[in-house]
Design a protein around this motif. Sequence first.
Motif, PDB file in Angstrom:
ATOM      1  N   ILE A   5     -40.923 -22.308  -5.371  1.00  0.00           N
ATOM      2  CA  ILE A   5     -39.663 -22.413  -6.115  1.00  0.00           C
ATOM      3  C   ILE A   5     -38.485 -22.057  -5.211  1.00  0.00           C
ATOM      4  O   ILE A   5     -37.482 -22.784  -5.136  1.00  0.00           O
ATOM      5  CB  ILE A   5     -39.674 -21.493  -7.342  1.00  0.00           C
ATOM      6  CG1 ILE A   5     -40.782 -21.914  -8.310  1.00  0.00           C
ATOM      7  CG2 ILE A   5     -38.316 -21.507  -8.044  1.00  0.00           C
ATOM      8  CD1 ILE A   5     -41.040 -20.910  -9.418  1.00  0.00           C
ATOM      9  N   LYS A   6     -38.608 -20.948  -4.515  1.00  0.00           N
ATOM     10  CA  LYS A   6     -37.514 -20.458  -3.658  1.00  0.00           C
ATOM     11  C   LYS A   6     -37.185 -21.451  -2.548  1.00  0.00           C
ATOM     12  O   LYS A   6     -36.027 -21.848  -2.357  1.00  0.00           O
ATOM     13  CB  LYS A   6     -37.903 -19.106  -3.053  1.00  0.00           C
ATOM     14  CG  LYS A   6     -36.903 -18.541  -2.051  1.00  0.00           C
ATOM     15  CD  LYS A   6     -37.496 -17.339  -1.333  1.00  0.00           C
ATOM     16  CE  LYS A   6     -38.661 -17.754  -0.427  1.00  0.00           C
ATOM     17  NZ  LYS A   6     -39.204 -16.628   0.371  1.00  0.00           N
ATOM     18  N   ASN A   7     -38.192 -21.873  -1.811  1.00  0.00           N
ATOM     19  CA  ASN A   7     -37.956 -22.710  -0.633  1.00  0.00           C
ATOM     20  C   ASN A   7     -37.449 -24.098  -1.005  1.00  0.00           C
ATOM     21  O   ASN A   7     -36.552 -24.638  -0.344  1.00  0.00           O
ATOM     22  CB  ASN A   7     -39.228 -22.811   0.210  1.00  0.00           C
ATOM     23  CG  ASN A   7     -39.561 -21.510   0.897  1.00  0.00           C
ATOM     24  OD1 ASN A   7     -38.898 -20.499   0.684  1.00  0.00           O
ATOM     25  ND2 ASN A   7     -40.588 -21.499   1.733  1.00  0.00           N
ATOM     26  N   THR A  41     -35.819 -24.901  -3.737  1.00  0.00           N
ATOM     27  CA  THR A  41     -34.450 -24.732  -4.251  1.00  0.00           C
ATOM     28  C   THR A  41     -33.451 -24.646  -3.103  1.00  0.00           C
ATOM     29  O   THR A  41     -32.391 -25.296  -3.127  1.00  0.00           O
ATOM     30  CB  THR A  41     -34.356 -23.471  -5.128  1.00  0.00           C
ATOM     31  OG1 THR A  41     -35.213 -23.615  -6.261  1.00  0.00           O
ATOM     32  CG2 THR A  41     -32.933 -23.244  -5.607  1.00  0.00           C
ATOM     33  N   VAL A  42     -33.780 -23.867  -2.086  1.00  0.00           N
ATOM     34  CA  VAL A  42     -32.898 -23.737  -0.917  1.00  0.00           C
ATOM     35  C   VAL A  42     -32.755 -25.080  -0.211  1.00  0.00           C
ATOM     36  O   VAL A  42     -31.642 -25.503   0.156  1.00  0.00           O
ATOM     37  CB  VAL A  42     -33.444 -22.666   0.047  1.00  0.00           C
ATOM     38  CG1 VAL A  42     -32.690 -22.704   1.377  1.00  0.00           C
ATOM     39  CG2 VAL A  42     -33.333 -21.280  -0.576  1.00  0.00           C
ATOM     40  N   ASP A  43     -33.870 -25.787  -0.024  1.00  0.00           N
ATOM     41  CA  ASP A  43     -33.824 -27.089   0.650  1.00  0.00           C
ATOM     42  C   ASP A  43     -32.981 -28.094  -0.139  1.00  0.00           C
ATOM     43  O   ASP A  43     -32.224 -28.883   0.445  1.00  0.00           O
ATOM     44  CB  ASP A  43     -35.241 -27.634   0.829  1.00  0.00           C
ATOM     45  CG  ASP A  43     -36.019 -26.901   1.912  1.00  0.00           C
ATOM     46  OD1 ASP A  43     -35.402 -26.117   2.659  1.00  0.00           O
ATOM     47  OD2 ASP A  43     -37.248 -27.115   2.010  1.00  0.00           O
ATOM     48  N   ASP A  44     -33.113 -28.070  -1.473  1.00  0.00           N
ATOM     49  CA  ASP A  44     -32.319 -28.987  -2.294  1.00  0.00           C
ATOM     50  C   ASP A  44     -30.825 -28.700  -2.158  1.00  0.00           C
ATOM     51  O   ASP A  44     -30.001 -29.629  -2.080  1.00  0.00           O
ATOM     52  CB  ASP A  44     -32.734 -28.868  -3.767  1.00  0.00           C
ATOM     53  CG  ASP A  44     -34.003 -29.635  -4.085  1.00  0.00           C
ATOM     54  OD1 ASP A  44     -34.513 -30.346  -3.190  1.00  0.00           O
ATOM     55  OD2 ASP A  44     -34.495 -29.530  -5.226  1.00  0.00           O
ATOM     56  N   HIS A  45     -30.442 -27.427  -2.126  1.00  0.00           N
ATOM     57  CA  HIS A  45     -29.019 -27.093  -1.997  1.00  0.00           C
ATOM     58  C   HIS A  45     -28.485 -27.473  -0.619  1.00  0.00           C
ATOM     59  O   HIS A  45     -27.297 -27.820  -0.483  1.00  0.00           O
ATOM     60  CB  HIS A  45     -28.798 -25.608  -2.280  1.00  0.00           C
ATOM     61  CG  HIS A  45     -28.736 -25.297  -3.744  1.00  0.00           C
ATOM     62  ND1 HIS A  45     -27.566 -25.334  -4.460  1.00  0.00           N
ATOM     63  CD2 HIS A  45     -29.707 -24.999  -4.646  1.00  0.00           C
ATOM     64  CE1 HIS A  45     -27.807 -25.042  -5.727  1.00  0.00           C
ATOM     65  NE2 HIS A  45     -29.100 -24.841  -5.868  1.00  0.00           N
TER      66      HIS A  45
END
Length: 346
Positions: free
Chosen positions: A279-281, A283-287
């Motif tokens: 979830i974390k990684n 989400t960061v990649d999408d942003h």
Amino acid sequence: MAELTRRRLLAGAGAGLLGATALSGRVMAEGHRQYRLRAQTNKSETSTQGAMYTRFVELCESLSGGRLLIDLHYSSAIVSDFQTFDAAANGVLDIDMTGASYLTGKDPAFQFIGDVMGGYEDPIQLHAWLDMPEARAIVAPLYGRYNMYCVGLLCPPLESLSSTVPLPGIESLQGWKFRSPPGMESEIFTRLGAAPVVMAFGEVFTAMETGVVSGADAGTLALNRSLGLYDICKYATYPGFHSMPADHVAINLDSWNALPVELQRVIEVAQRAIAFDVIKNVTVDDHRVLTDLADQVTFHDWSEQDRLAFREAALEVWKDWATRSEAADAMVRSHLAFMRQMGLLS
């Protein structure tokens, strides 16, 4: 007679000590026994999720003090995506780390583990549902029918639609031709007036360049960029609303039962840790994609009203799927009850 008794007592004590020592040795040996399992994922080793699955293997080894080793095969190297579950169930593999939605041919209920389309707003809600005893009471026997046990899920955030034409809201789906996976998704979008086309992903770029389709449902923003979709598609939906495919960590039931309890706990802890990392990684990649492509791609954030309209259409399809098996009916009822608790349904 007294001497004889003392000798017998000493002999008995000696035998008992030797027996206890031998038993202790066996217990210690069992406590240091090494277990090796074979797993397969359809993700590549260099992908964001593939890297997280590598960490799952590393965590299992480190948390077990080297007692639990998992040989993870990437990109469906042993058998195809759709054969992974059966290979694990039959003992060719031990662990399946692919999508539960591949298994809808066995029972439609698997759709509501692999991708609860139009249901939840983030992966945390899906994980919370599976943690409920009521959900586990449905999931465990479903997997058990196939000699498998579902440890948990690995679920990235909601996916985004990619398009060569604007998709500002639900009305823009009318007549929109796009590449879609088969099954529930095609049924939902057809209900909303879209024209889903099931095709191999390798055909998508040519189809979009020639106007055969105007978009594709492939994955998250980061995955879509890695596939090169935004070289052609200048429109995308974000945040997502329609699909959140989850991989399961499903293990052969005999292999699971053969593990000591402490190693079962190791797998459970590692799965939960990696679920958070996914979830974390992602989400960061999408942003990062949002930032990098802000001047090149228009990202459509659908209104709350349009999102609810999509959910309502999805729920109508859920009702039909619920009639297809007892397990599917139980699964749908469980999700609906939990969604009401979460305030997602009135």
